[in-house]
Design an enzyme around this catalytic site. Structure first.
Site, mmCIF file in Angstrom:
data_model
loop_
_atom_site.group_PDB
_atom_site.id
_atom_site.type_symbol
_atom_site.label_atom_id
_atom_site.label_comp_id
_atom_site.label_asym_id
_atom_site.label_seq_id
_atom_site.Cartn_x
_atom_site.Cartn_y
_atom_site.Cartn_z
ATOM 1 N N ASP A 75 0.745 -1.210 0.047
ATOM 2 C CA ASP A 75 0.184 -0.006 -0.116
ATOM 3 C C ASP A 75 0.700 1.457 -0.011
ATOM 4 O O ASP A 75 0.326 2.444 -0.122
ATOM 5 C CB ASP A 75 -0.950 0.098 1.148
ATOM 6 C CG ASP A 75 -2.383 -0.690 0.831
ATOM 7 O OD1 ASP A 75 -2.618 -0.975 -0.241
ATOM 8 O OD2 ASP A 75 -3.324 -0.695 1.856
ATOM 9 N N ASP A 109 -11.040 -7.441 10.666
ATOM 10 C CA ASP A 109 -11.093 -8.768 10.700
ATOM 11 C C ASP A 109 -12.172 -9.118 11.745
ATOM 12 O O ASP A 109 -13.001 -10.097 11.314
ATOM 13 C CB ASP A 109 -9.377 -9.298 11.614
ATOM 14 C CG ASP A 109 -9.207 -8.118 12.526
ATOM 15 O OD1 ASP A 109 -9.979 -6.951 12.787
ATOM 16 O OD2 ASP A 109 -8.171 -8.307 13.268
HETATM 17 O O1 LIG Z 1 -3.862 1.179 4.577
HETATM 18 C C1 LIG Z 1 -3.170 0.144 5.367
HETATM 19 C C2 LIG Z 1 -2.878 0.000 6.423
HETATM 20 C C3 LIG Z 1 -2.417 -1.194 7.009
HETATM 21 N N1 LIG Z 1 -2.000 -2.280 6.238
HETATM 22 C C4 LIG Z 1 -1.361 -3.514 6.820
HETATM 23 O O2 LIG Z 1 -2.182 -4.063 7.869
HETATM 24 C C5 LIG Z 1 -1.405 -4.721 8.579
HETATM 25 C C6 LIG Z 1 -1.806 -4.381 10.025
HETATM 26 O O3 LIG Z 1 -1.187 -3.155 10.427
HETATM 27 P P1 LIG Z 1 -0.409 -2.847 11.875
HETATM 28 O O4 LIG Z 1 -0.069 -1.174 11.857
HETATM 29 O O5 LIG Z 1 0.563 -3.938 11.935
HETATM 30 O O6 LIG Z 1 -1.542 -2.903 12.805
HETATM 31 P P2 LIG Z 1 -2.060 -3.681 13.926
HETATM 32 O O7 LIG Z 1 -2.550 -3.040 15.135
HETATM 33 O O8 LIG Z 1 -0.375 -4.209 14.559
HETATM 34 O O9 LIG Z 1 -2.871 -4.931 13.590
HETATM 35 C C7 LIG Z 1 -3.908 -5.616 14.137
HETATM 36 O O10 LIG Z 1 -5.207 -5.043 13.988
HETATM 37 C C8 LIG Z 1 -5.362 -5.037 12.483
HETATM 38 C C9 LIG Z 1 -6.822 -4.240 12.625
HETATM 39 O O11 LIG Z 1 -6.652 -2.924 13.200
HETATM 40 C C10 LIG Z 1 -5.559 -6.228 12.019
HETATM 41 O O12 LIG Z 1 -5.774 -6.055 10.704
HETATM 42 C C11 LIG Z 1 -4.283 -6.907 12.169
HETATM 43 O O13 LIG Z 1 -3.967 -8.170 11.447
HETATM 44 C C12 LIG Z 1 -3.822 -6.917 13.527
HETATM 45 O O14 LIG Z 1 -2.662 -7.473 13.927
HETATM 46 C C13 LIG Z 1 0.057 -4.441 8.413
HETATM 47 O O15 LIG Z 1 0.746 -5.481 7.598
HETATM 48 C C14 LIG Z 1 0.013 -3.118 7.580
HETATM 49 O O16 LIG Z 1 0.922 -3.030 6.550
HETATM 50 C C15 LIG Z 1 -2.333 -2.080 5.064
HETATM 51 O O17 LIG Z 1 -2.012 -3.103 4.163
HETATM 52 N N2 LIG Z 1 -2.852 -0.926 4.498
#
Ligand SMILES: O=c1ccn([C@@H]2O[C@H](COP(=O)(O)OP(=O)(O)O[C@H]3O[C@H](CO)[C@@H](O)[C@H](O)[C@H]3O)[C@@H](O)[C@H]2O)c(=O)[nH]1
Ligand SMILES: [Mn+2]
Length: 755
Positions: free
Chosen positions: A149, A465
Site C-alpha cells: 500500500d 478482521d
Molecule cells: O492501509 C493500510 C493499513 C495497514 N495495512 C497493513 O495492515 C497490517 C496491520 O497493520 P499494523 O499497523 O501492524 O496494525 P496492528 O494494530 O498491529 O494490526 C492488528 O489490527 C489490525 C486491525 O486494526 C489487523 O488487521 C491486524 O491483523 C492486527 O494484527 C500491516 O501489515 C499493514 O501493513 C495495509 O495493508 N494497508
C-alpha cells in the site's frame, strides 16, 4: 478435485485432529460464575432497595449514587457477556503425519500486507516473505503475494532481492530441516539448535548462506538509503497506478537451474493497487480484496494464509497443520478458517503493556473454540477462499448477478467456477493475465460491485478482521477452529511502548465500537443468526471499550469527589451489606488471577494487566469510543495509522526493565495525571477528615480504600511524575497543567454532584 480425492481417502483412516474439553477450567469457571453471580445479585438488591428508601432517609445525593450504580451495572453486564468465553473451553491437537501425499494437497495463496516502508522496514517485510516461501508445502502449490500500500519502488526492489536470496535459502532450509525459516531470526540466534551442528557440511553451508544473507541485507539497505534521498518529502502512496509484477519471471538462468536441480520455487507476486486521492482505499481490507482478485486469476488456490508484514512464519509446518482440519471431510464443508495465535518475538518478562495480548490468545479464543470458533484475528489464519466470496459457486448462476457482486472482469468470474482447480500461472498467458491483474487492482474496479459490503473483507469497520469474521462468516453459519501448538508457528513485532500501544488501542476501540453502535451490534444482529453464547462473545469484544471506559472513569472520580465532601456511597463497615462489596471485588480479582496463573502467568503479570486495563480504559478506549461516535455523527473520518515497527533503543531498554515510557501525547497523559492527582488528594484529605476530624471512617471505608488501591496499583505513574528523572518520565509541565486544569474543573463537578 485433488482435494476431494484426498478427502475421500481420509474418510476411513485415522483422525487428522482431535479436540478435548478443558474439564478442570470448565468446572472452575462455572463455579466462579455461580459465586460471582450470587454476589452481584445481592449487590443489585442492595442498591435497588436503597433507591426505594424514603428520600430523607438516604445519606447521599442521588446523582453520584446513580452514577456508581450505573458503573457497577455496566461492569456486571460486561462480566455477564464474558461468561460465553468461560463456558466450554476446548483445545486441539493435529496429526499432520497422517496427511495424504503432497500431490493430493490443495493449493495455498499467501497474502502479506505492507503499507509504509518508513514504519515497516523493508528487510523485516522481506523476512516475512522469505519465511512464507520456505513453508513446508509443495512449492508448485504455494503462491506468495505481497500487497504494497506504500506503492514504494524500494519494496519492489526488496522483493527482487529476496527472490534471489530465496534461491539459496529455500534449498538450505529443506536440505537441513531448518525449523526457523525466517532468516533474520535464524541468524540472530546462533543457539537455536536448528540443523545438525556436528555435520561439517552443514556448518560450511550455513556460513555460505549467512554471507549471502548479509549481502542481501546490505544491498537492500544501500537501496533504501538511495531511495530515501530521492524520495525525501515525496509521498507516492496516495497517487499512483497499479503495479503487478511476477518476481523472477524473466530470469532464464534461474529457470534452467530450477529444471536441472529440481529446485522449484513458489510463485512470488508484487501487487501495488492503484491509489488516487479522490478514491477511498479502505485500508487493509481494501488491500486484501485486491489480493483476492489478483490471486484469483493467477493461482486461485482454494486456501489463503493471511499475514501482516510484521508477522513471520516461525515454523514450516503450519500449512500442513491447518490442512488437518481443512481436508477433513467431517468438518470441511462448514469450516471457514483455522486461526493460529498471534505471538511476538519482542516480549519482555514483565510485559507492562500486555503487548502479547495474553488474555485473548491464552484464554478467550479457547472458549470461543468451544462455541463456533475464534474470531478472525487479523493475521495467522488459513482461510477457505470460497467463504469470503459468500456465494455458492454452482454453475449456472446468472452472469449479470455475478457481475453485480464481483465486478466486470470475466477472467475473474471464470475463476469463481474453477474454485477447487487452481490454474498455475504460466508464461503463455502471462502478459494478458498481467493486464487483467492491473485492471483488477485499479481503484475504479470496485465501483458498482459488492466488494467490501457483501463480498470479501468488509469495509464498514477499522477492525476489518473482527467485522468480517462476524458478519461474513460466523453469522452465515461458517465455523472456525483455534490451534495453538507449543512451538509458535508465527512470530510478530508487537508494540512495546506506551504511545504505540495507546494509538493502536484507540484504533481498535474505535473500530469495535463502530460495529457495536451500528445495526450490526452483535447483540441485535447476532442472535437470529448464531447461538446466544456466540453473540455474547462477539458483543463482549465489540462493546468492551464502552463497557470499560464509562465505569472506570466513574470509579476513578466519583467516589473520590464524594469522599472529599464526606458523601458516603457504600455501606459502612459494620453493615450487613458491607461483605457483599468486598466479595464482589475479591471475586472479580480472583477470576482474573486464576486465568493468569493457569496460563503460566505470575502475580506480577496479573498486576501489570490490571494496571494497563485501567490505563487503557481511561485513555484509548475513551478516545476510540468517542471517535466512533463522532464518525457515526459524520464529524470524524476513519483513519488507519499503521503501528510503528522500527525499534528505538531507549524505548526497548525501558520496556525490558519494566518501566513505563511516558513519551506520548498530552492527550493520553493528561487523564492519567489528573486521575492520580485527584486520588492522592482524595485519599490524603479523606483519610485525615474521616479519621481525625469527623471520626466517620467506617462510613467512608470503601471510599478511602478505593483511591488507595488505585494509587498502589498505579504507583508507576506517580513514580513517573515525581521520582523519575530519565527521558521516559512524565514532563513536570504536564503534571502542572493537569493540576491547574483539575483545580478549576473539579470544583465545578463537585457542585453538580452535590445537588
Ligand atoms: O492501509 C493500510 C493499513 C495497514 N495495512 C497493513 O495492515 C497490517 C496491520 O497493520 P499494523 O499497523 O501492524 O496494525 P496492528 O494494530 O498491529 O494490526 C492488528 O489490527 C489490525 C486491525 O486494526 C489487523 O488487521 C491486524 O491483523 C492486527 O494484527 C500491516 O501489515 C499493514 O501493513 C495495509 O495493508 N494497508
Ligand atoms: Mn501489527
Amino acid at each position: 478435485m485433488r482435494a476431494n480425492k484426498a478427502m475421500e481417502k481420509q474418510q476411513n483412516s485415522l483422525p487428522l485432529h482431535v479436540s478435548h474439553v478443558k474439564k478442570s477450567s470448565l468446572i472452575i469457571n462455572r463455579s466462579l460464575v455461580l459465586l460471582h453471580f450470587t454476589s452481584l445479585a445481592f449487590l443489585v438488591y442492595y442498591r435497588v432497595s436503597y433507591f426505594f428508601q424514603v428520600s430523607n432517609a438516604r445519606a447521599a445525593p442521588l446523582l453520584p449514587w446513580l452514577l456508581v450504580f450505573a458503573a457497577e451495572l455496566l461492569l456486571s453486564f460486561q462480566w455477564l457477556l464474558g461468561i460465553a468465553y468461560r463456558w466450554r473451553p476446548i483445545s486441539r491437537t493435529v496429526f499432520p503425519e497422517r496427511l495424504p501425499e503432497a500431490d493430493q494437497l490443495p493449493g495455498i495463496d499467501v497474502f502479506i500486507c505492507t503499507a509504509d516502508p518508513t514504519k515497516e522496514p523493508t528487510v523485516e517485510v522481506m523476512n516475512t516473505v522469505l519465511s512464507a516461501m520456505a513453508l513446508d508445502y509443495p512449492p508448485e502449490k504455494l503462491h506468495v503475494y505481497l500487497s504494497d500500500d506504500g506503492g514504494a519502488s524500494i519494496t519492489l526492489l526488496g522483493m527482487r532481492e529476496a527472490w534471489k536470496f530465496a534461491r539459496s535459502w529455500l534449498p538450505f532450509c529443506k536440505r537441513f530441516g531448518i525449523k526457523t525459516i525466517c532468516p533474520e531470526a535464524y541468524f540472530s540466534d546462533p543457539e537455536n539448535g536448528d540443523g545438525d551442528s556436528g555435520n561439517a557440511e552443514f556448518i560450511v553451508e550455513r556460513e555460505k548462506i549467512k554471507e549471502k544473507y548479509t549481502e542481501f541485507k546490505e544491498r537492500v539497505t544501500r537501496a533504501i538509503e538511495k531511495w530515501g534521498l530521492e524520495n525525501e518529502g515525496i509521498s507516492r502512496s496516495r497517487d499512483h497506478p497499479s503495479v503487478v509484477e511476477v518476481i523472477g519471471e524473466n530470469d532464464n538462468e534461474a529457470a534452467n537451474e530450477e529444471q536441472q536441480m529440481n529446485n522449484k520455487m513458489p510463485l512470488l507476486v508484487y501487487v501495488a493497487r492503484e491509489k488516487r486521492p479522490s478514491h477511498p482505499h479502505n485500508f487493509k481490507a481494501g488491500a486484501l480484496n485486491v489480493l483476492l482478485r489478483v490471486s484469483g486469476v493467477m493461482s486461485n488456490s482454494p486456501y489463503i494464509l493471511m499475514l501482516d508484514c510484521d508477522m513471520y512464519c516461525n515454523d514450516p509446518t503450519s500449512a500442513r497443520q491447518a490442512m488437518c482440519f481443512h481436508i477433513d471431510p467431517k468438518i470441511s464443508s462448514s469450516l471457514a478458517f483455522v486461526q493460529f495465535p498471534q505471538k511476538f518475538h519482542n516480549i519482555s518478562q514483565d510485559d507492562i503493556y500486555d503487548s502479547q495480548l495474553r488474555y485473548i490468545f491464552w484464554s478467550l479464543w479457547y472458549g470461543m473454540d468451544g462455541l463456533k470458533g475464534p474470531i478472525v484475528s487479523g493475521t495467522n489464519f488459513y482461510m477457505k477462499r470460497e467463504a469470503l466470496y459468500s456465494v455458492s459457486m454452482q454453475e449456472g448462476i446468472d452472469l449479470t448477478e455475478l457481475k453485480n457482486s464481483f465486478g466486470p472482469s470475466n477472467e475473474f468470474l471464470k475463476s469463481l467456477r474453477r474454485n477447487s482447480k487452481p490454474s498455475r500461472y504460466d508464461n503463455d498467458s502471462s502478459s494478458t493475465l498481467l493486464q487483467e491483474s492491473k485492471f483488477l487492482a485499479s481503484c475504479a474496479y470496485e465501483s458498482n460491485s459488492k466488494w467490501g459490503e457483501k463480498v470479501g473483507f468488509m469495509y464498514h469497520s477499522l477492525v476489518e478482521d473482527y467485522f468480517t469474521g462476524f458478519k461474513q462468516l460466523h453469522c452465515k453459519g461458517w465455523r472456525s477452529v483455534y490451534l495453538n501448538p507449543e512451538r509458535p508457528q508465527f512470530l510478530g513485532t508487537s508494540t512495546t511502548n506506551l504511545n504505540d500501544s495507546l494509538v493502536q488501542g484507540t484504533r481498535w476501540s474505535s473500530g469495535l465500537v463502530q460495529v457495536a453502535i451500528s445495526k450490526y451490534c452483535p447483540l441485535i444482529y447476532g442472535p437470529p443468526r448464531m447461538s446466544l453464547l456466540e453473540s455474547m462473545a462477539y458483543a463482549d469484544l465489540g462493546m468492551f471499550p464502552l463497557l470499560n471506559c464509562l465505569p472506570l472513569w466513574c470509579f476513578a472520580t466519583v467516589p473520590q469527589l464524594c469522599l472529599l465532601h464526606g458523601i458516603p456511597l457504600y455501606p459502612e463497615v459494620s453493615s450487613s451489606s458491607f461483605p457483599i462489596f468486598v466479595f464482589v471485588f475479591l471475586s472479580a480479582l480472583s477470576k482474573h488471577l486464576y486465568e493468569v496463573l493457569s496460563t503460566s502467568g505470575s502475580i506480577k503479570i496479573w498486576r501489570n494487566e490490571q494496571r494497563i486495563w485501567m490505563i487503557r480504559a481511561v485513555t484509548c478506549q475513551l478516545y476510540g469510543s468517542l471517535n466512533a461516535i463522532m464518525h457515526k455523527l459524520g464529524l470524524a473520518e476513519a483513519s488507519f495509522s499503521a503501528t510503528n515497527k522500527v525499534a528505538d533503543d531507549e524505548q526497548v531498554k525501558l520496556y525490558g526493565m519494566g518501566k513505563f515510557d511516558f513519551r506520548t501525547s498530552k492527550m493520553f497523559l493528561a487523564p492519567l495525571v489528573t486521575i492520580i492527582l485527584l486520588n492522592i488528594a482524595a485519599f490524603v484529605c479523606g483519610a485525615i477528615r474521616s479519621t481525625i476530624i469527623k471520626g466517620d471512617w467506617d462510613k467512608m471505608f470503601v471510599q478511602i480504600s478505593l483511591p488507595f488501591y488505585i494509587l498502589v496499583m498505579n504507583y508507576a505513574i506517580i513514580e513517573g511524575m515525581i521520582v523519575r528523572k530519565d527521558n521516559g518520565r512524565i514532563p513536570p509541565s504536564v503534571t502542572l497543567s493537569s493540576a491547574l486544569l483539575s483545580g478549576i474543573f473539579l470544583p465545578l463537578v463537585s457542585i453538580i454532584l452535590r445537588h
